[in-house]
Write a protein that holds these residues in place. Structure first.
Motif, PDB file in Angstrom:
ATOM      1  N   GLU A  79     -46.410  33.511 -27.553  1.00  0.00           N
ATOM      2  CA  GLU A  79     -46.131  34.636 -28.451  1.00  0.00           C
ATOM      3  C   GLU A  79     -45.687  35.842 -27.631  1.00  0.00           C
ATOM      4  OE1 GLU A  79     -50.815  35.992 -28.807  1.00  0.00           O
ATOM      5  OE2 GLU A  79     -49.973  34.636 -30.291  1.00  0.00           O
ATOM      6  N   GLY A  80     -44.965  36.722 -28.286  1.00  0.00           N
ATOM      7  CA  GLY A  80     -44.499  37.931 -27.622  1.00  0.00           C
ATOM      8  C   GLY A  80     -43.294  37.687 -26.727  1.00  0.00           C
ATOM      9  N   GLY A  81     -42.767  38.763 -26.173  1.00  0.00           N
ATOM     10  CA  GLY A  81     -41.598  38.666 -25.310  1.00  0.00           C
ATOM     11  C   GLY A  81     -41.965  38.840 -23.853  1.00  0.00           C
ATOM     12  N   CYS A  82     -41.009  38.549 -22.974  1.00  0.00           N
ATOM     13  CA  CYS A  82     -41.231  38.753 -21.545  1.00  0.00           C
ATOM     14  C   CYS A  82     -39.876  38.955 -20.882  1.00  0.00           C
ATOM     15  CB  CYS A  82     -41.997  37.585 -20.912  1.00  0.00           C
ATOM     16  SG  CYS A  82     -41.129  36.007 -20.967  1.00  0.00           S
ATOM     17  N   TRP A  83     -39.916  39.379 -19.628  1.00  0.00           N
ATOM     18  CA  TRP A  83     -38.693  39.735 -18.909  1.00  0.00           C
ATOM     19  C   TRP A  83     -37.734  38.570 -18.817  1.00  0.00           C
ATOM     20  CZ3 TRP A  83     -35.827  38.402 -14.712  1.00  0.00           C
ATOM     21  CH2 TRP A  83     -34.946  39.366 -14.202  1.00  0.00           C
ATOM     22  N   CYS A  84     -38.248  37.393 -18.434  1.00  0.00           N
ATOM     23  CA  CYS A  84     -37.346  36.271 -18.170  1.00  0.00           C
ATOM     24  C   CYS A  84     -36.671  35.774 -19.445  1.00  0.00           C
ATOM     25  CB  CYS A  84     -38.091  35.132 -17.467  1.00  0.00           C
ATOM     26  SG  CYS A  84     -39.532  34.509 -18.329  1.00  0.00           S
ATOM     27  N   VAL A  85     -37.422  35.681 -20.545  1.00  0.00           N
ATOM     28  CA  VAL A  85     -36.822  35.226 -21.802  1.00  0.00           C
ATOM     29  C   VAL A  85     -35.824  36.252 -22.321  1.00  0.00           C
ATOM     30  CG1 VAL A  85     -37.300  34.632 -24.215  1.00  0.00           C
ATOM     31  CG2 VAL A  85     -38.785  33.762 -22.404  1.00  0.00           C
ATOM     32  N   ASP A  86     -36.180  37.537 -22.214  1.00  0.00           N
ATOM     33  CA  ASP A  86     -35.259  38.592 -22.674  1.00  0.00           C
ATOM     34  C   ASP A  86     -33.959  38.569 -21.869  1.00  0.00           C
ATOM     35  OD1 ASP A  86     -37.152  39.351 -24.492  1.00  0.00           O
ATOM     36  OD2 ASP A  86     -37.892  41.061 -23.328  1.00  0.00           O
ATOM     37  N   ARG A  87     -34.054  38.457 -20.556  1.00  0.00           N
ATOM     38  CA  ARG A  87     -32.854  38.418 -19.721  1.00  0.00           C
ATOM     39  C   ARG A  87     -32.014  37.162 -20.005  1.00  0.00           C
ATOM     40  NH1 ARG A  87     -32.502  41.749 -15.060  1.00  0.00           N
ATOM     41  NH2 ARG A  87     -33.425  43.746 -15.638  1.00  0.00           N
ATOM     42  N   TYR A  88     -32.684  36.057 -20.230  1.00  0.00           N
ATOM     43  CA  TYR A  88     -31.984  34.816 -20.569  1.00  0.00           C
ATOM     44  C   TYR A  88     -31.203  34.995 -21.873  1.00  0.00           C
ATOM     45  CZ  TYR A  88     -31.386  29.956 -22.131  1.00  0.00           C
ATOM     46  OH  TYR A  88     -30.871  28.762 -22.601  1.00  0.00           O
ATOM     47  N   ASN A  89     -31.847  35.576 -22.890  1.00  0.00           N
ATOM     48  CA  ASN A  89     -31.216  35.709 -24.203  1.00  0.00           C
ATOM     49  C   ASN A  89     -30.075  36.710 -24.222  1.00  0.00           C
ATOM     50  OD1 ASN A  89     -32.700  33.756 -25.610  1.00  0.00           O
ATOM     51  ND2 ASN A  89     -34.356  35.186 -26.094  1.00  0.00           N
ATOM     52  N   ASP A  90     -30.160  37.749 -23.404  1.00  0.00           N
ATOM     53  CA  ASP A  90     -29.072  38.729 -23.422  1.00  0.00           C
ATOM     54  C   ASP A  90     -27.974  38.418 -22.401  1.00  0.00           C
ATOM     55  OD1 ASP A  90     -29.925  39.690 -20.928  1.00  0.00           O
ATOM     56  OD2 ASP A  90     -31.034  41.365 -21.777  1.00  0.00           O
ATOM     57  N   GLY A  91     -28.088  37.256 -21.733  1.00  0.00           N
ATOM     58  CA  GLY A  91     -27.015  36.792 -20.863  1.00  0.00           C
ATOM     59  C   GLY A  91     -27.058  37.284 -19.437  1.00  0.00           C
ATOM     60  N   ARG A  92     -28.114  38.005 -19.040  1.00  0.00           N
ATOM     61  CA  ARG A  92     -28.177  38.557 -17.688  1.00  0.00           C
ATOM     62  C   ARG A  92     -28.796  37.602 -16.676  1.00  0.00           C
ATOM     63  NH1 ARG A  92     -31.248  44.030 -18.090  1.00  0.00           N
ATOM     64  NH2 ARG A  92     -32.272  42.994 -19.856  1.00  0.00           N
ATOM     65  N   LEU A  93     -29.423  36.529 -17.150  1.00  0.00           N
ATOM     66  CA  LEU A  93     -30.062  35.587 -16.236  1.00  0.00           C
ATOM     67  C   LEU A  93     -29.155  34.373 -16.068  1.00  0.00           C
ATOM     68  CD1 LEU A  93     -32.622  34.948 -14.606  1.00  0.00           C
ATOM     69  CD2 LEU A  93     -33.509  33.783 -16.626  1.00  0.00           C
ATOM     70  N   ASN A  94     -28.395  34.357 -14.985  1.00  0.00           N
ATOM     71  CA  ASN A  94     -27.430  33.286 -14.735  1.00  0.00           C
ATOM     72  C   ASN A  94     -27.712  32.503 -13.463  1.00  0.00           C
ATOM     73  OD1 ASN A  94     -25.703  33.814 -17.037  1.00  0.00           O
ATOM     74  ND2 ASN A  94     -25.079  35.687 -15.970  1.00  0.00           N
ATOM     75  N   LYS A  95     -28.680  32.941 -12.664  1.00  0.00           N
ATOM     76  CA  LYS A  95     -29.003  32.235 -11.434  1.00  0.00           C
ATOM     77  C   LYS A  95     -30.476  32.473 -11.102  1.00  0.00           C
ATOM     78  CE  LYS A  95     -27.507  36.094  -8.511  1.00  0.00           C
ATOM     79  NZ  LYS A  95     -26.634  36.511  -7.405  1.00  0.00           N
ATOM     80  N   ALA A  96     -30.977  31.737 -10.121  1.00  0.00           N
ATOM     81  CA  ALA A  96     -32.363  31.896  -9.706  1.00  0.00           C
ATOM     82  C   ALA A  96     -32.629  33.337  -9.289  1.00  0.00           C
ATOM     83  CB  ALA A  96     -32.676  30.940  -8.549  1.00  0.00           C
ATOM     84  N   THR A  97     -33.738  33.905  -9.771  1.00  0.00           N
ATOM     85  CA  THR A  97     -33.985  35.330  -9.585  1.00  0.00           C
ATOM     86  C   THR A  97     -35.445  35.585  -9.263  1.00  0.00           C
ATOM     87  OG1 THR A  97     -32.289  35.787 -11.251  1.00  0.00           O
ATOM     88  CG2 THR A  97     -33.743  37.608 -10.664  1.00  0.00           C
ATOM     89  N   ASN A  98     -35.697  36.515  -8.356  1.00  0.00           N
ATOM     90  CA  ASN A  98     -37.060  36.988  -8.120  1.00  0.00           C
ATOM     91  C   ASN A  98     -37.510  37.857  -9.277  1.00  0.00           C
ATOM     92  OD1 ASN A  98     -38.154  36.227  -5.437  1.00  0.00           O
ATOM     93  ND2 ASN A  98     -36.188  37.044  -4.754  1.00  0.00           N
ATOM     94  N   ILE A  99     -38.727  37.621  -9.761  1.00  0.00           N
ATOM     95  CA  ILE A  99     -39.332  38.497 -10.768  1.00  0.00           C
ATOM     96  C   ILE A  99     -40.412  39.307 -10.062  1.00  0.00           C
ATOM     97  CG2 ILE A  99     -40.518  38.597 -12.982  1.00  0.00           C
ATOM     98  CD1 ILE A  99     -37.739  37.395 -13.112  1.00  0.00           C
ATOM     99  N   PHE A 100     -40.252  40.592  -9.985  1.00  0.00           N
ATOM    100  CA  PHE A 100     -41.190  41.381  -9.195  1.00  0.00           C
ATOM    101  C   PHE A 100     -42.497  41.637  -9.919  1.00  0.00           C
ATOM    102  CE2 PHE A 100     -38.617  42.000  -5.592  1.00  0.00           C
ATOM    103  CZ  PHE A 100     -37.317  41.980  -6.031  1.00  0.00           C
ATOM    104  N   GLU A 101     -42.469  41.561 -11.232  1.00  0.00           N
ATOM    105  CA  GLU A 101     -43.715  41.642 -11.991  1.00  0.00           C
ATOM    106  C   GLU A 101     -43.557  40.776 -13.229  1.00  0.00           C
ATOM    107  OE1 GLU A 101     -45.832  45.921 -11.138  1.00  0.00           O
ATOM    108  OE2 GLU A 101     -44.326  45.809 -12.724  1.00  0.00           O
ATOM    109  N   CYS A 102     -44.587  39.995 -13.541  1.00  0.00           N
ATOM    110  CA  CYS A 102     -44.569  39.164 -14.747  1.00  0.00           C
ATOM    111  C   CYS A 102     -45.267  39.924 -15.868  1.00  0.00           C
ATOM    112  CB  CYS A 102     -45.278  37.834 -14.489  1.00  0.00           C
ATOM    113  SG  CYS A 102     -45.503  36.833 -15.972  1.00  0.00           S
ATOM    114  N   LYS A 103     -44.552  40.139 -16.959  1.00  0.00           N
ATOM    115  CA  LYS A 103     -45.104  40.939 -18.057  1.00  0.00           C
ATOM    116  C   LYS A 103     -46.355  40.291 -18.649  1.00  0.00           C
ATOM    117  CE  LYS A 103     -43.866  43.088 -22.478  1.00  0.00           C
ATOM    118  NZ  LYS A 103     -45.044  42.559 -23.197  1.00  0.00           N
ATOM    119  N   ARG A 104     -46.353  38.970 -18.778  1.00  0.00           N
ATOM    120  CA  ARG A 104     -47.518  38.311 -19.373  1.00  0.00           C
ATOM    121  C   ARG A 104     -48.744  38.474 -18.462  1.00  0.00           C
ATOM    122  NH1 ARG A 104     -45.399  35.177 -23.594  1.00  0.00           N
ATOM    123  NH2 ARG A 104     -43.165  34.809 -23.354  1.00  0.00           N
TER     124      ARG A 104
END
Length: 372
Positions: A79-104
């Motif tokens: 449930e809820g949103g997070c950085w990786c899903v939001d970036r994936y849905n808006d088209g900004r996540l196209n390659k392997a990426t470091n996540i500096f903080e996990c929202k969940r």
């Protein structure tokens, strides 16, 4: 040293490819591959989200999630949103990426909702095959706050393998469904051309025997045979409908209305929202609807049945309500019939749910909700 590292990466990709090529059940394959990837790379935790065309995500696989994320049957992950899903849905996540903080994880720490076991960061990798995207893979370890370029490159290569496997498994499932539909159509044709015609001939012969019989006993026997043949014809027509519903090509409402007419069951229909539904969803609604209407005919003694179909952007809801006898239903207990269990299984298989409301003398309502 560089050669040793390259050989190691090739070995990892080879092992992952072998696991992916062996599997046919998607979630099982994803869980096995994710677990093996973490073992080989020395990482500790991972999870995979499958994301549909509407942007809705599903937790498909997990390995060693900390209590803060796995509590209540993984509720914080579903449930809820997070950085990786939001970036994936808006088209900004196209390659392997470091996540500096996990929202969940950050929410879990702020809310003191459970132990995170030192996990604060993760890498996110999109799952792709060509131009098609299927979701994201997240991996991490306690106190690991950054992934090197070569680590991300390896994760990206594995993600491409996973994306290709997802596409292969889904194509195989589609082929199986098409083959099953073709087999049902063939069986329906065979039943219509052979058994149904034999029953029709038997009914005519019994009718002729009734007219020619010269004793009351013999007339009664032929009349009984004719009644049985006609009853069997009715059952056969219903079976043929179940195998190959006429009218489904014109939509689920036309098919169910035609089925109710065949059952001689008065049906009122109401449609709200868009009428075009995915094939799998329409097929499930047809099978659930036919079972519900057959139950109305056999058990409820209903004078009229109301069918409502309401489809929105993300969900379709179908209600079938009768004014019949009803029955004692306890949602806390196991479903009382195989037919009801089958309806529930069909809804669950597409991520939906089935609700039953019934009381003696107050009729029955079946509510099925399926995401689209």
């Amino acid at each position: 040293m560089a050669g040793d590292k390259a050989n190691s990466d090739v070995g990892i990709l080879k092992e992952i490819a072998e696991l992916l090529n062996e599997g046919t059940e998607l979630n099982t394959v994803l869980a096995e591959v994710l677990r093996r990837l973490l073992q080989i790379t020395g990482l500790e935790t991972g999870w995979i989200f499958l994301i549909d065309a509407q942007g809705d995500y599903q937790l498909a696989a997990t390995v060693e999630l900390p209590p803060a994320l796995s509590m209540d049957n993984f509720a914080p992950m579903c449930e809820g949103g997070c950085w990786c899903v939001d970036r994936y849905n808006d088209g900004r996540l196209n390659k392997a990426t470091n996540i500096f903080e996990c929202k969940r994880l950050e929410d879990a720490i702020n809310n003191k909702s459970g132990e995170t076991n030192g996990l604060t960061h993760h890498a996110t990798v999109p799952l792709r095959a060509g131009n098609e995207k299927f979701g994201v893979m997240n991996v991490g370890s306690p106190n690991k706050t950054h992934f090197k370029k070569d680590e991300l490159a390896l994760l990206e290569a594995v993600a491409f393998q996973i994306g290709t496997a997802i596409k292969r498994i889904r194509l195989a499932q589609q082929e199986q469904e098409l083959a099953l539909a073709a087999e049902r159509n063939r069986l329906a044709r065979d039943l219509h051309d052979s058994v149904n015609q034999l029953l029709f001939s038997l009914s005519l012969t019994a009718r002729a025997g009734t007219e020619m019989a010269d004793t009351p006993e013999l007339k009664d026997t032929f009349s009984y045979i004719q009644d049985l043949a006609q009853e069997a014809q009715g059952e056969m027509r219903a079976l043929i409908w179940q195998l190959r519903p006429r009218g489904l090509e014109n939509g689920i409402i036309c098919a169910l209305a035609g089925y109710a007419e065949m059952l001689n069951l008065p049906l009122e229909t109401k449609v709200m929202g868009v009428s075009s539904l995915p094939g799998k969803v329409e097929e499930a609604l047809w099978r659930i609807g036919q079972e519900a209407l057959a139950n109305c005919k056999k058990h409820s003694q209903a004078e009229i049945v109301h069918l409502t179909l309401d489809s929105a952007r993300s969900q379709v809801e179908m209600q079938i309500q009768d004014d019949g006898a009803g029955f004692n239903f306890n949602p806390e207990k196991e479903l009382p019939s195989l037919g009801l269990k089958s309806m529930q299984t069909r809804a669950y298989s597409l991520g939906g749910k089935l609700e039953i409301l019934s009381k003696p003398g107050e009729g029955t309502m079946i509510i099925v909700m399926i995401p689209i």
